[in-house]
Design an enzyme around this catalytic site. Structure first.
Site, PDB file in Angstrom:
ATOM      1  CB  SER A 124      -3.930   5.665   1.574  1.00 12.10           C
ATOM      2  OG  SER A 124      -3.050   5.019   2.462  1.00 12.10           O
ATOM      3  CE1 TYR A 148      -3.240   1.871  -2.839  1.00 15.48           C
ATOM      4  CE2 TYR A 148      -1.961   2.430  -0.884  1.00 15.48           C
ATOM      5  CZ  TYR A 148      -3.176   2.252  -1.515  1.00 15.48           C
ATOM      6  OH  TYR A 148      -4.339   2.484  -0.819  1.00 15.48           O
ATOM      7  CE  LYS A 152      -5.518   4.805  -2.957  1.00 17.89           C
ATOM      8  NZ  LYS A 152      -6.868   4.577  -3.458  1.00 17.89           N
TER       9      LYS A 152
HETATM   10  P1  NAD Z   1     -10.677  -4.044  -1.722  1.00 12.14           P
HETATM   11  O1  NAD Z   1      -9.661  -4.629  -2.646  1.00 12.14           O
HETATM   12  O2  NAD Z   1     -11.335  -4.932  -0.743  1.00 12.14           O
HETATM   13  O3  NAD Z   1     -11.816  -3.305  -2.585  1.00 12.14           O
HETATM   14  C1  NAD Z   1     -11.569  -2.730  -3.840  1.00 12.14           C
HETATM   15  C2  NAD Z   1     -12.622  -3.253  -4.799  1.00 12.14           C
HETATM   16  O4  NAD Z   1     -12.427  -2.658  -6.081  1.00 12.14           O
HETATM   17  C3  NAD Z   1     -12.551  -4.778  -4.999  1.00 12.14           C
HETATM   18  O5  NAD Z   1     -13.840  -5.320  -4.793  1.00 12.14           O
HETATM   19  C4  NAD Z   1     -12.084  -4.965  -6.449  1.00 12.14           C
HETATM   20  O6  NAD Z   1     -12.658  -6.104  -7.029  1.00 12.14           O
HETATM   21  C5  NAD Z   1     -12.571  -3.661  -7.081  1.00 12.14           C
HETATM   22  N1  NAD Z   1     -11.783  -3.174  -8.225  1.00 12.14           N
HETATM   23  C6  NAD Z   1     -10.435  -3.083  -8.331  1.00 12.14           C
HETATM   24  N2  NAD Z   1     -10.103  -2.539  -9.515  1.00 12.14           N
HETATM   25  C7  NAD Z   1     -11.266  -2.277 -10.169  1.00 12.14           C
HETATM   26  C8  NAD Z   1     -11.592  -1.719 -11.440  1.00 12.14           C
HETATM   27  N3  NAD Z   1     -10.627  -1.316 -12.284  1.00 12.14           N
HETATM   28  N4  NAD Z   1     -12.882  -1.602 -11.774  1.00 12.14           N
HETATM   29  C9  NAD Z   1     -13.863  -2.008 -10.925  1.00 12.14           C
HETATM   30  N5  NAD Z   1     -13.623  -2.562  -9.725  1.00 12.14           N
HETATM   31  C10 NAD Z   1     -12.344  -2.683  -9.350  1.00 12.14           C
HETATM   32  O7  NAD Z   1      -9.963  -2.807  -1.012  1.00 12.14           O
HETATM   33  P2  NAD Z   1     -10.487  -1.922   0.216  1.00 12.14           P
HETATM   34  O8  NAD Z   1      -9.629  -2.236   1.388  1.00 12.14           O
HETATM   35  O9  NAD Z   1     -11.957  -1.991   0.340  1.00 12.14           O
HETATM   36  O10 NAD Z   1     -10.026  -0.480  -0.308  1.00 12.14           O
HETATM   37  C11 NAD Z   1     -10.913   0.386  -0.968  1.00 12.14           C
HETATM   38  C12 NAD Z   1     -10.168   1.671  -1.334  1.00 12.14           C
HETATM   39  O11 NAD Z   1      -9.634   2.234  -0.140  1.00 12.14           O
HETATM   40  C13 NAD Z   1      -8.979   1.444  -2.262  1.00 12.14           C
HETATM   41  O12 NAD Z   1      -8.944   2.517  -3.175  1.00 12.14           O
HETATM   42  C14 NAD Z   1      -7.781   1.481  -1.344  1.00 12.14           C
HETATM   43  O13 NAD Z   1      -6.616   1.949  -2.015  1.00 12.14           O
HETATM   44  C15 NAD Z   1      -8.247   2.487  -0.295  1.00 12.14           C
HETATM   45  N6  NAD Z   1      -7.578   2.308   1.003  1.00 12.14           N
HETATM   46  C16 NAD Z   1      -7.622   1.099   1.641  1.00 12.14           C
HETATM   47  C17 NAD Z   1      -6.970   0.931   2.859  1.00 12.14           C
HETATM   48  C18 NAD Z   1      -6.955  -0.406   3.570  1.00 12.14           C
HETATM   49  O14 NAD Z   1      -6.085  -0.607   4.426  1.00 12.14           O
HETATM   50  N7  NAD Z   1      -7.872  -1.320   3.289  1.00 12.14           N
HETATM   51  C19 NAD Z   1      -6.295   2.023   3.440  1.00 12.14           C
HETATM   52  C20 NAD Z   1      -6.288   3.240   2.768  1.00 12.14           C
HETATM   53  C21 NAD Z   1      -6.935   3.378   1.555  1.00 12.14           C
HETATM   54  C1  WQD Z   2       0.780  -2.662  10.548  1.00 15.61           C
HETATM   55  C2  WQD Z   2       1.919  -2.933  11.541  1.00 15.61           C
HETATM   56  C3  WQD Z   2       3.889  -3.833  10.517  1.00 15.61           C
HETATM   57  C4  WQD Z   2       2.105  -7.671   9.357  1.00 15.61           C
HETATM   58  C5  WQD Z   2      -0.654  -0.760   4.998  1.00 15.61           C
HETATM   59  C6  WQD Z   2      -0.332   0.043   3.757  1.00 15.61           C
HETATM   60  C7  WQD Z   2      -1.074   1.358   3.769  1.00 15.61           C
HETATM   61  C8  WQD Z   2      -2.578   1.147   4.017  1.00 15.61           C
HETATM   62  C9  WQD Z   2      -2.848   0.234   5.165  1.00 15.61           C
HETATM   63  C10 WQD Z   2      -3.744   1.216   1.922  1.00 15.61           C
HETATM   64  C11 WQD Z   2       3.296  -2.526  11.022  1.00 15.61           C
HETATM   65  C12 WQD Z   2       3.281  -4.835  11.486  1.00 15.61           C
HETATM   66  C13 WQD Z   2       2.289  -6.400   9.877  1.00 15.61           C
HETATM   67  C14 WQD Z   2       2.814  -8.754   9.932  1.00 15.61           C
HETATM   68  C15 WQD Z   2       3.800  -7.237  11.518  1.00 15.61           C
HETATM   69  N1  WQD Z   2      -3.221   0.570   2.883  1.00 15.61           N
HETATM   70  N2  WQD Z   2       3.124  -6.195  10.940  1.00 15.61           N
HETATM   71  N3  WQD Z   2       3.626  -8.489  11.002  1.00 15.61           N
HETATM   72  O1  WQD Z   2       1.907  -1.144   6.780  1.00 15.61           O
HETATM   73  O2  WQD Z   2       0.645   0.356   8.395  1.00 15.61           O
HETATM   74  O3  WQD Z   2      -0.243  -0.018   6.139  1.00 15.61           O
HETATM   75  O4  WQD Z   2      -2.058  -0.968   5.064  1.00 15.61           O
HETATM   76  O5  WQD Z   2      -3.699   2.381   1.703  1.00 15.61           O
HETATM   77  O6  WQD Z   2      -0.816   1.983   2.565  1.00 15.61           O
HETATM   78  O7  WQD Z   2       1.074   0.267   3.716  1.00 15.61           O
HETATM   79  O8  WQD Z   2      -0.332  -1.878   7.748  1.00 15.61           O
HETATM   80  O9  WQD Z   2      -1.248  -3.955   8.641  1.00 15.61           O
HETATM   81  O10 WQD Z   2       0.667  -4.088   6.989  1.00 15.61           O
HETATM   82  O11 WQD Z   2       1.113  -3.250   9.298  1.00 15.61           O
HETATM   83  O12 WQD Z   2       4.554  -7.065  12.474  1.00 15.61           O
HETATM   84  O13 WQD Z   2       2.707  -9.917   9.484  1.00 15.61           O
HETATM   85  O14 WQD Z   2       1.985  -4.349  11.765  1.00 15.61           O
HETATM   86  O15 WQD Z   2       5.289  -3.871  10.549  1.00 15.61           O
HETATM   87  O16 WQD Z   2       4.026  -2.044  12.117  1.00 15.61           O
HETATM   88  P1  WQD Z   2       0.636  -0.643   7.295  1.00 15.61           P
HETATM   89  P2  WQD Z   2       0.004  -3.369   8.115  1.00 15.61           P
END
Ligand code: NAD
Ligand code: WQD
Length: 345
Positions: A124, A148, A152
Site C-alpha cells: 500500500s 496496518y 505492510k
Molecule cells: P478486502 O477486505 O475486500 O479483501 C480481503 C479478503 O481477504 C477478504 O475477502 C477477507 O475475507 C479475506 N481475508 C482476510 N483475512 C484472511 C485470512 N487470514 N485468511 C483468508 N482470507 C482472509 O480488501 P481489499 O480492498 O480487496 O484489499 C486486498 C489487499 O490489498 C489487502 O491486503 C489490503 O491491505 C491491500 N490494499 C488495499 C487497499 C484498498 O484501499 N482497498 C489499498 C492498498 C492495499
Molecule cells: C480519501 C480522502 C479523506 C472519508 C486509506 C488508507 C490507506 C489505503 C487506502 C489500504 C482523504 C477524505 C474520506 C470521508 C473525507 N488502504 N474523506 N470524508 O485515507 O487516502 O487511504 O485507504 O492500504 O492505507 O489509509 O483514503 O478514502 O479514507 O480518504 O473527507 O468520509 O477523502 O480525508 O482526504 P485514504 P480515504
C-alpha cells in the site's frame, strides 16, 4: 497458468479474478469470508462464464494452503488476504500482526514446501507515510504511521530477505494508491459492512440516500481547494496491473521488485464529489468537518516504473470510477432492500 488468489473473494481479489480468467488463466480462490461473501464467486462466474473454485479457509492454516497448492498444481500466488482498516489496526494491533504478518509467513512456508515461488503481494502507498516530495516514487523513504502500515512494511522486508536467501523466488510487491470503482456489470464492487471509512463508498451511500451527508475532513489543507488530494485508481486498472505483474515474473531475472500502482494524478475530495454528482445525477450534500487525525494533505504516485518495467498504465478516468461505483451501488442497494424485504416476510 494456475493461480491462487488468497483473499480472492474480496474487493480487489474478485476484480483480479475476472481479469485473469479473461486472460485464460485458471484461478483458485482461498478466503476465510471475514470480509466477503461466498456469492461473489457466482458473480465472477456470471461475468466470465466460469465460476472459480473457492476454498473457505484461512491463510494461517499452513497445511490447508499446502494441500490447495498441491491439489490444484498452483504455479503462482497473489496474496490479497489480510485486514486493512487503519483505525481498527490502532485499536487491535495484535489482530493485524496475526492476520497480516503471521498469515504471510504461513503462506510463504506453504509455498516454499510445495516449490511454488512466484508471488505478487498487495502492499500500500500508506508505507510512504507523510510525503517528503511528490509524486511518490518507489525509492521515497518509507515510514508507517499506524499498525496496518507497519504490517505492510514488515511483510515487504520479509519478502526481500526471503528473495535474497534463495534467488529462485520471483516476487512483485505492488504498492496500491487509492483503488475505487467497480466492474462495469455492477455485479462486483466494494460494499463495506456498516458505515464506510473510505471516501468513495461513503459518497455512494450519500448519493443513494442511505446516509444524509458526507463529512469532508478538512478544507484548510495546502491544496488547490483546501481538501485532501489522493491518487484514485480504477479497480479494473489495478486488476490489470496484477496480470502485468504476473507476466513480468515469468520473464524477469530479479527475485524481488517493488512497483507503485497509481495513475500519477491527484484528485481532491471536492473534485471527487462533483465527479460523482455528474456520474450519478444525484446531489451529494456535504459538511466541512475537522481534519481526520493521521491524514496527509496530498499523495499521488510516480507510476513510471510500472509503465516501463511492467508495460502497465492506468487508462480509466475519474468519471469511469464514479460511474462504475454508482452502477454497483444501485445494484447492491437493490439487493440489500430485497434481502431486507425477505427478512421481514
Ligand atoms: P478486502 O477486505 O475486500 O479483501 C480481503 C479478503 O481477504 C477478504 O475477502 C477477507 O475475507 C479475506 N481475508 C482476510 N483475512 C484472511 C485470512 N487470514 N485468511 C483468508 N482470507 C482472509 O480488501 P481489499 O480492498 O480487496 O484489499 C486486498 C489487499 O490489498 C489487502 O491486503 C489490503 O491491505 C491491500 N490494499 C488495499 C487497499 C484498498 O484501499 N482497498 C489499498 C492498498 C492495499
Ligand atoms: C480519501 C480522502 C479523506 C472519508 C486509506 C488508507 C490507506 C489505503 C487506502 C489500504 C482523504 C477524505 C474520506 C470521508 C473525507 N488502504 N474523506 N470524508 O485515507 O487516502 O487511504 O485507504 O492500504 O492505507 O489509509 O483514503 O478514502 O479514507 O480518504 O473527507 O468520509 O477523502 O480525508 O482526504 P485514504 P480515504
Amino acid at each position: 497458468m494456475n493461480i491462487l488468489l488468497t483473499g480472492g473473494l474480496g474487493y480487489i481479489g474478485s476484480h483480479t479474478a475476472v481479469v485473469l480468467q479473461g486472460a485464460g488463466h485458471r484461478v483458485f480462490l482461498l478466503d476465510n469470508l471475514s470480509n466477503s461473501r461466498l456469492d461473489v464467486a457466482e458473480r465472477i462466474g456470471r461475468i466470465t462464464g466460469t465460476a472459480p473454485v473457492v476454498e473457505v479457509a484461512d491463510v494461517l492454516d499452513t497445511i490447508r494452503v499446502r494441500m490447495m497448492l498441491r491439489h490444484h498444481r498452483i504455479q503462482a500466488v497473489i496474496h490479497f488476504a489480510g485486514l486493512k482498516a487503519v483505525g481498527e489496526s490502532v485499536a487491535q494491533p495484535l489482530a493485524y500482526f496475526h492476520h497480516n504478518v503471521a498469515g504471510t509467513i504461513s503462506l510463504l512456508r506453504a509455498m516454499a514446501d510445495e516449490g511454488v515461488r512466484q508471488l505478487v503481494f498487495s502492499s500500500s502507498a500508506t508505507v510512504y507515510g507523510q510525503p517528503q516530495r511528490l509524486p511518490l516514487a518507489e525509492d521515497h523513504p518509507t515510514r508507517a504511521t499506524n499498525p496496518y502500515g507497519r504490517t505492510k512494511l514488515h511483510i515487504e522486508a520479509m519478502l526481500q530477505d526471503l528473495a535474497a536467501s534463495d534467488p529462485a523466488w520471483r516476487i512483485a510487491i505492488l504498492r496500491y494508491f487509492n483503488p475505487v470503482g467497480a466492474h462495469d456489470s455492477g455485479l462486483i464492487g466494494e460494499d463495506p459492512n456498516g458505515i464506510p471509512n473510505n471516501l468513495m463508498p461513503y459518497i455512494a451511500r450519500v448519493a443513494a440516500g442511505q446516509l444524509p451527508h458526507l463529512n469532508i475532513w478538512g478544507d484548510d489543507y495546502p491544496t488547490a481547494d483546501g481538501t485532501g488530494v489522493r491518487d484514485y485508481l480504477h479497480v479494473m486498472d489495478l486488476a490489470e496491473g496484477h496480470r502485468a505483474a504476473l507476466d513480468h515474473l515469468g520473464r524477469t531475472h530479479q527475485s524481488c521488485d517493488i512497483f507503485n500502482l497509481g495513475t500519477g494524478q491527484g484528485t481532491s475530495v471536492l473534485q471527487m464529489v462533483r465527479a460523482f454528482e455528474q456520474a450519478s445525477g444525484r446531489p451529494i450534500p456535504y459538511r466541512i468537518a475537522a481534519r481526520r487525525p493521521g491524514d496527509v494533505a496530498a499523495c499521488w504516485a510516480d507510476p513510471t516504473k510500472a509503465q516501463q518495467v511492467l508495460g502497465w498504465r492506468a487508462t480509466r478516468t475519474v468519471h469511469d470510477m464514479c460511474a462504475s461505483a454508482w452502477g454497483f451501488a444501485v445494484r447492491a442497494g437493490g439487493q440489500r432492500s430485497c434481502q431486507e424485504d425477505l427478512a421481514h416476510k
